[in-house]
Design a protein around this motif. Structure first.
Motif, PDB file in Angstrom:
ATOM      1  N   LEU A 169      25.979 -19.870  15.047  1.00 20.65           N
ATOM      2  CA  LEU A 169      26.656 -19.409  16.260  1.00 20.65           C
ATOM      3  C   LEU A 169      27.992 -20.121  16.443  1.00 20.65           C
ATOM      4  CD1 LEU A 169      23.739 -19.137  18.853  1.00 20.65           C
ATOM      5  CD2 LEU A 169      24.846 -17.287  17.610  1.00 20.65           C
ATOM      6  N   ARG A 170      28.012 -21.431  16.128  1.00 20.39           N
ATOM      7  CA  ARG A 170      29.256 -22.195  16.299  1.00 20.39           C
ATOM      8  C   ARG A 170      30.339 -21.719  15.339  1.00 20.39           C
ATOM      9  NH1 ARG A 170      26.290 -26.947  17.825  1.00 20.39           N
ATOM     10  NH2 ARG A 170      26.015 -27.525  15.658  1.00 20.39           N
ATOM     11  N   GLU A 171      29.917 -21.265  14.148  1.00 17.18           N
ATOM     12  CA  GLU A 171      30.900 -20.814  13.143  1.00 17.18           C
ATOM     13  C   GLU A 171      31.532 -19.473  13.512  1.00 17.18           C
ATOM     14  OE1 GLU A 171      28.690 -20.763   9.498  1.00 17.18           O
ATOM     15  OE2 GLU A 171      28.391 -22.931   9.594  1.00 17.18           O
ATOM     16  N   ARG A 172      30.864 -18.714  14.349  1.00 18.02           N
ATOM     17  CA  ARG A 172      31.354 -17.375  14.687  1.00 18.02           C
ATOM     18  C   ARG A 172      32.517 -17.436  15.652  1.00 18.02           C
ATOM     19  NH1 ARG A 172      29.256 -12.880  13.691  1.00 18.02           N
ATOM     20  NH2 ARG A 172      27.376 -12.696  12.476  1.00 18.02           N
ATOM     21  N   GLY A 173      33.406 -16.454  15.548  1.00 18.93           N
ATOM     22  CA  GLY A 173      34.488 -16.316  16.528  1.00 18.93           C
ATOM     23  C   GLY A 173      33.876 -15.912  17.858  1.00 18.93           C
ATOM     24  N   THR A 174      34.589 -16.181  18.916  1.00 17.70           N
ATOM     25  CA  THR A 174      34.076 -15.898  20.256  1.00 17.70           C
ATOM     26  C   THR A 174      33.769 -14.421  20.449  1.00 17.70           C
ATOM     27  OG1 THR A 174      35.308 -17.737  21.110  1.00 17.70           O
ATOM     28  CG2 THR A 174      34.625 -16.113  22.696  1.00 17.70           C
ATOM     29  N   ASP A 175      34.676 -13.548  19.995  1.00 13.84           N
ATOM     30  CA  ASP A 175      34.463 -12.112  20.178  1.00 13.84           C
ATOM     31  C   ASP A 175      33.217 -11.666  19.425  1.00 13.84           C
ATOM     32  OD1 ASP A 175      36.777 -12.200  21.581  1.00 13.84           O
ATOM     33  OD2 ASP A 175      38.034 -11.489  19.945  1.00 13.84           O
ATOM     34  N   ASP A 176      33.011 -12.284  18.276  1.00 13.38           N
ATOM     35  CA  ASP A 176      31.855 -11.971  17.445  1.00 13.38           C
ATOM     36  C   ASP A 176      30.543 -12.336  18.127  1.00 13.38           C
ATOM     37  OD1 ASP A 176      32.773 -10.871  15.215  1.00 13.38           O
ATOM     38  OD2 ASP A 176      32.325 -12.534  13.867  1.00 13.38           O
ATOM     39  N   LEU A 177      30.596 -13.429  18.857  1.00 16.23           N
ATOM     40  CA  LEU A 177      29.394 -14.030  19.415  1.00 16.23           C
ATOM     41  C   LEU A 177      28.606 -13.065  20.292  1.00 16.23           C
ATOM     42  CD1 LEU A 177      28.285 -16.841  19.056  1.00 16.23           C
ATOM     43  CD2 LEU A 177      29.451 -17.551  21.114  1.00 16.23           C
ATOM     44  N   THR A 178      29.323 -12.287  21.106  1.00 22.73           N
ATOM     45  CA  THR A 178      28.631 -11.380  22.034  1.00 22.73           C
ATOM     46  C   THR A 178      28.053 -10.171  21.314  1.00 22.73           C
ATOM     47  OG1 THR A 178      30.710 -10.271  22.516  1.00 22.73           O
ATOM     48  CG2 THR A 178      30.062 -12.050  23.986  1.00 22.73           C
ATOM     49  N   ARG A 179      28.410  -9.994  20.051  1.00 22.03           N
ATOM     50  CA  ARG A 179      27.871  -8.874  19.273  1.00 22.03           C
ATOM     51  C   ARG A 179      26.674  -9.319  18.441  1.00 22.03           C
ATOM     52  NH1 ARG A 179      29.156  -4.821  21.591  1.00 22.03           N
ATOM     53  NH2 ARG A 179      28.721  -3.555  19.759  1.00 22.03           N
ATOM     54  N   VAL A 180      26.048 -10.422  18.851  1.00 21.91           N
ATOM     55  CA  VAL A 180      24.894 -10.949  18.106  1.00 21.91           C
ATOM     56  C   VAL A 180      23.645 -10.894  18.974  1.00 21.91           C
ATOM     57  CG1 VAL A 180      23.890 -13.055  17.098  1.00 21.91           C
ATOM     58  CG2 VAL A 180      26.288 -12.520  16.679  1.00 21.91           C
ATOM     59  N   THR A 181      22.542 -10.442  18.378  1.00 25.57           N
ATOM     60  CA  THR A 181      21.229 -10.581  19.010  1.00 25.57           C
ATOM     61  C   THR A 181      20.391 -11.422  18.059  1.00 25.57           C
ATOM     62  OG1 THR A 181      21.301  -8.511  20.264  1.00 25.57           O
ATOM     63  CG2 THR A 181      19.140  -9.364  19.721  1.00 25.57           C
ATOM     64  N   LEU A 182      19.846 -12.523  18.574  1.00 30.65           N
ATOM     65  CA  LEU A 182      18.973 -13.361  17.752  1.00 30.65           C
ATOM     66  C   LEU A 182      17.550 -12.852  17.911  1.00 30.65           C
ATOM     67  CD1 LEU A 182      20.243 -16.980  18.547  1.00 30.65           C
ATOM     68  CD2 LEU A 182      20.747 -15.617  16.527  1.00 30.65           C
ATOM     69  N   MET A 183      16.889 -12.604  16.784  1.00 28.71           N
ATOM     70  CA  MET A 183      15.500 -12.157  16.807  1.00 28.71           C
ATOM     71  C   MET A 183      14.658 -13.232  16.120  1.00 28.71           C
ATOM     72  SD  MET A 183      15.646  -9.113  18.184  1.00 28.71           S
ATOM     73  CE  MET A 183      14.084  -8.343  17.753  1.00 28.71           C
ATOM     74  N   SER A 184      13.413 -13.346  16.535  1.00 26.84           N
ATOM     75  CA  SER A 184      12.546 -14.319  15.886  1.00 26.84           C
ATOM     76  C   SER A 184      11.111 -13.828  15.812  1.00 26.84           C
ATOM     77  CB  SER A 184      12.587 -15.641  16.645  1.00 26.84           C
ATOM     78  OG  SER A 184      11.690 -16.547  16.041  1.00 26.84           O
ATOM     79  N   ASP A 185      10.432 -14.253  14.753  1.00 27.33           N
ATOM     80  CA  ASP A 185       9.004 -13.932  14.613  1.00 27.33           C
ATOM     81  C   ASP A 185       8.177 -15.166  14.958  1.00 27.33           C
ATOM     82  OD1 ASP A 185       9.596 -15.561  12.523  1.00 27.33           O
ATOM     83  OD2 ASP A 185       9.097 -14.138  10.938  1.00 27.33           O
ATOM     84  N   SER A 235      10.900 -17.929  11.926  1.00 28.28           N
ATOM     85  CA  SER A 235      12.298 -17.834  11.486  1.00 28.28           C
ATOM     86  C   SER A 235      13.142 -17.163  12.558  1.00 28.28           C
ATOM     87  CB  SER A 235      12.392 -16.997  10.204  1.00 28.28           C
ATOM     88  OG  SER A 235      11.615 -17.580   9.199  1.00 28.28           O
ATOM     89  N   VAL A 236      14.442 -17.432  12.497  1.00 30.98           N
ATOM     90  CA  VAL A 236      15.384 -16.789  13.423  1.00 30.98           C
ATOM     91  C   VAL A 236      16.282 -15.871  12.601  1.00 30.98           C
ATOM     92  CG1 VAL A 236      17.226 -17.170  15.108  1.00 30.98           C
ATOM     93  CG2 VAL A 236      15.363 -18.804  14.948  1.00 30.98           C
ATOM     94  N   TYR A 237      16.391 -14.621  13.042  1.00 34.63           N
ATOM     95  CA  TYR A 237      17.226 -13.638  12.349  1.00 34.63           C
ATOM     96  C   TYR A 237      18.416 -13.284  13.238  1.00 34.63           C
ATOM     97  CZ  TYR A 237      12.751 -13.012   9.961  1.00 34.63           C
ATOM     98  OH  TYR A 237      11.572 -13.230   9.286  1.00 34.63           O
ATOM     99  N   GLU A 238      19.561 -13.136  12.614  1.00 32.32           N
ATOM    100  CA  GLU A 238      20.767 -12.784  13.358  1.00 32.32           C
ATOM    101  C   GLU A 238      21.060 -11.305  13.140  1.00 32.32           C
ATOM    102  OE1 GLU A 238      25.140 -13.849  12.345  1.00 32.32           O
ATOM    103  OE2 GLU A 238      24.203 -15.677  13.095  1.00 32.32           O
ATOM    104  N   CYS A 239      21.063 -10.528  14.209  1.00 28.76           N
ATOM    105  CA  CYS A 239      21.341  -9.088  14.096  1.00 28.76           C
ATOM    106  C   CYS A 239      22.702  -8.785  14.702  1.00 28.76           C
ATOM    107  CB  CYS A 239      20.282  -8.273  14.832  1.00 28.76           C
ATOM    108  SG  CYS A 239      18.615  -8.552  14.212  1.00 28.76           S
ATOM    109  N   THR A 240      23.474  -7.952  14.011  1.00 28.79           N
ATOM    110  CA  THR A 240      24.803  -7.609  14.533  1.00 28.79           C
ATOM    111  C   THR A 240      24.950  -6.106  14.754  1.00 28.79           C
ATOM    112  OG1 THR A 240      25.621  -7.648  12.269  1.00 28.79           O
ATOM    113  CG2 THR A 240      26.004  -9.617  13.578  1.00 28.79           C
ATOM    114  N   SER A 241      23.837  -5.386  14.680  1.00 24.97           N
ATOM    115  CA  SER A 241      23.888  -3.953  14.987  1.00 24.97           C
ATOM    116  C   SER A 241      22.554  -3.527  15.598  1.00 24.97           C
ATOM    117  CB  SER A 241      24.156  -3.127  13.717  1.00 24.97           C
ATOM    118  OG  SER A 241      22.976  -3.065  12.933  1.00 24.97           O
TER     119      SER A 241
END
Length: 203
Positions: free
Chosen positions: A117-133, A136-142
């Motif tokens: 999350l820290r590596e991502r640009g700010t605009d990018d950040l809001t386009r992320v949904t974190l999913m977890s089982d 593990s944590v999965y990063e979804c961008t769509s």
């Protein structure tokens, strides 16, 4: 002929599962919605304010800063009496960490997620949904990625960063902040005294 019917049945079941997954994601607010307002760049928040907005204790905040999990990016603690200042983005990550911890995610997984999350640009950040089982944590961008994970059974829970952003925005609107740009301009009491002494010597 029978194999065609089987394939058709499997496709129908998959489509139904995808629709159900999409409905669940929609209910949980995990799908990507409207854009959020721009991030305030010249504002810093003290520790107690950051705790209040992120829903954590001061002990957690202090421990996470000392262990490098979430450090204040506006101003770190420099000796006794100095106040850490957290940015909006830091508080966003603090709240995400709290949610992941509450969901039983290991600290090791959380460290990996926050580093991403820290590596991502700010605009990018809001386009992320974190999913977890739960492991593990999965990063979804769509939206498709969110639905695929839910459909596959991996997505036990999710955190839409855009949703967290809006929550924090609402909370911080009620809490005190410090403008970092003004900080350098405003003389500290000690500095003011030193300036007066210097003026007296030269005068």
């Amino acid at each position: 002929m029978a194999s065609n019917e089987n394939e058709h049945g499997a496709d129908a079941a998959q489509t139904k599962a995808a629709h159900e997954a999409a409905d669940r994601a929609e209910e949980q607010g995990l799908l990507f919605a409207d854009d959020v307002s721009p991030l305030p760049s010249d504002t810093g928040y003290r520790g107690p304010t950051a705790c209040n907005a992120a829903g954590i204790t001061y002990r957690q905040l202090d421990y996470w800063a000392r262990t490098g999990l979430v450090e204040p990016s506006v101003r770190g603690a420099a000796g006794s009496g100095s106040q850490r200042l957290y940015s909006f983005r830091d508080i966003l990550i603090l709240k995400v960490v709290k949610r992941l911890l509450d969901a039983g995610i290991s600290l090791q997984q959380i460290r990996t997620a926050t580093a991403h999350l820290r590596e991502r640009g700010t605009d990018d950040l809001t386009r992320v949904t974190l999913m977890s089982d739960g492991a593990s944590v999965y990063e979804c961008t769509s939206n498709d990625e969110v639905i695929d994970l839910l459909q596959g059974g991996q997505g036990v829970f999710g955190i839409a960063i855009g949703g967290v952003w809006r929550e924090i925005e609402g909370t911080l609107a009620e809490l005190p902040s410090e403008r970092t740009a003004d900080e350098t301009a405003a003389p500290v009491a000690g500095d003011e005294l030193a300036a007066r002494r210097a003026a007296r010597h030269t005068g």
